[in-house]
Design an enzyme around this catalytic site. Structure first.
Site, PDB file in Angstrom:
ATOM      1  N   CYS A  48       0.865  -1.171   0.000  1.00  0.00           N
ATOM      2  CA  CYS A  48       0.000   0.000   0.000  1.00  0.00           C
ATOM      3  C   CYS A  48       0.907   1.227   0.000  1.00  0.00           C
ATOM      4  CB  CYS A  48      -0.978  -0.007   1.187  1.00  0.00           C
ATOM      5  SG  CYS A  48      -0.225   0.134   2.818  1.00  0.00           S
ATOM      6  N   ASN A  51       2.404   1.422   4.383  1.00  0.00           N
ATOM      7  CA  ASN A  51       2.676   0.136   5.033  1.00  0.00           C
ATOM      8  C   ASN A  51       2.345   0.147   6.523  1.00  0.00           C
ATOM      9  OD1 ASN A  51       5.539  -2.053   5.643  1.00  0.00           O
ATOM     10  ND2 ASN A  51       3.474  -2.597   5.028  1.00  0.00           N
ATOM     11  N   CYS A  53      -1.429   0.462   7.322  1.00  0.00           N
ATOM     12  CA  CYS A  53      -2.872   0.168   7.403  1.00  0.00           C
ATOM     13  C   CYS A  53      -3.254  -1.060   6.581  1.00  0.00           C
ATOM     14  CB  CYS A  53      -3.695   1.377   6.947  1.00  0.00           C
ATOM     15  SG  CYS A  53      -3.570   2.809   8.022  1.00  0.00           S
ATOM     16  N   ARG A  54      -3.339  -0.891   5.278  1.00  0.00           N
ATOM     17  CA  ARG A  54      -3.888  -1.937   4.431  1.00  0.00           C
ATOM     18  C   ARG A  54      -2.939  -3.109   4.189  1.00  0.00           C
ATOM     19  NH1 ARG A  54      -5.316   1.885  -0.473  1.00  0.00           N
ATOM     20  NH2 ARG A  54      -3.426   2.868   0.374  1.00  0.00           N
ATOM     21  N   SER A  55      -1.713  -2.829   3.764  1.00  0.00           N
ATOM     22  CA  SER A  55      -0.815  -3.942   3.423  1.00  0.00           C
ATOM     23  C   SER A  55      -0.424  -4.798   4.624  1.00  0.00           C
ATOM     24  CB  SER A  55       0.421  -3.441   2.667  1.00  0.00           C
ATOM     25  OG  SER A  55       1.156  -2.499   3.415  1.00  0.00           O
ATOM     26  N   ASP A 174      -8.166   3.477   1.192  1.00  0.00           N
ATOM     27  CA  ASP A 174      -7.278   3.788   2.304  1.00  0.00           C
ATOM     28  C   ASP A 174      -8.117   4.279   3.488  1.00  0.00           C
ATOM     29  OD1 ASP A 174      -5.308   4.605   4.026  1.00  0.00           O
ATOM     30  OD2 ASP A 174      -4.129   5.650   2.510  1.00  0.00           O
TER      31      ASP A 174
END
Length: 206
Positions: A48, A51, A53-55, A174
């Site tokens: 993301c 690095n 939150c999402r990934s 995001d």
């Protein structure tokens, strides 16, 4: 995090050349070419922007679903930017994981490195902008003559993680600046995408 997109492909490349990768194993090819009959396990990198939150959520969920699966090798995550390098995941990511039974995940944010394109089979972006950045960087790496890598081996399959969710092109929004439920929505997507990856890549008929 979307408002912080200001790193150029050149800066990504320069950073990557200076900092050799310490994560991962292997290369890749198209989905049909990466079979479970391979002599080595498949390695996956989730990406993301920052690095945090999402990934890392994708990495944690994927690890939990693929626990002890001998067909998988290194599983990691990183960002296209270095805004949070060295930091732990966002507390909302960690709490969402814990609420769903993933209580032992730890990660230190890092930025994408040149060697990642040589060592991972799949590099999976969370949204279109990060996918675009990754593809541009890979193109630059292939063209760069002094990157110190075997250009013929830079074959990582770079694509959207959401392509495995049943609706091609699906993106993970995001949640950094949004409401708390954005993390819950992202978690649901990670579960669905991870199950799709297992079905389409690991369990695909040879």
């Amino acid at each position: 995090m979307a408002a912080l997109r200001n790193l150029s492909t050149d800066s990504l490349l320069n950073h990557a050349v200076k900092a050799p990768n310490k994560h991962g194993v292997s290369t890749d090819g198209a989905i049909a070419e990466t079979s479970t009959a391979s002599s080595r396990p498949i390695s996956v990198l989730f990406v993301c922007l920052g690095n945090i939150c999402r990934s890392p959520m994708a990495e944690a969920v994927f690890r939990s679903l693929a626990l002890s699966d001998q067909r998988l090798g290194q599983i990691d995550s990183c960002g296209t930017g270095a805004y949070h390098e060295g930091h732990s995941p966002d507390p909302r990511t960690i709490s969402t994981l814990q609420e769903n039974g993933i209580v032992d995940y730890e990660h230190s944010a890092r930025k994408i490195q040149v060697a990642d394109f040589d060592t991972f089979d799949y590099i999976l972006a969370m949204d279109g902008e990060n996918l675009h950045d990754l593809l541009r960087l890979k193109t630059r790496v292939i063209k760069k003559k002094d990157a110190g890598l075997n250009k013929e081996k830079l074959s990582a399959k770079v694509m959207l993680f959401g392509d495995f969710g049943g609706m091609k092109g699906e993106q993970v929004a995001d949640p950094y600046y949004g409401e708390r439920n954005g993390f819950a929505i992202a978690y649901e997507q990670m579960i669905r995408f991870s199950n799709g990856f297992v079905a389409q890549v690991l369990d695909a008929p040879e």
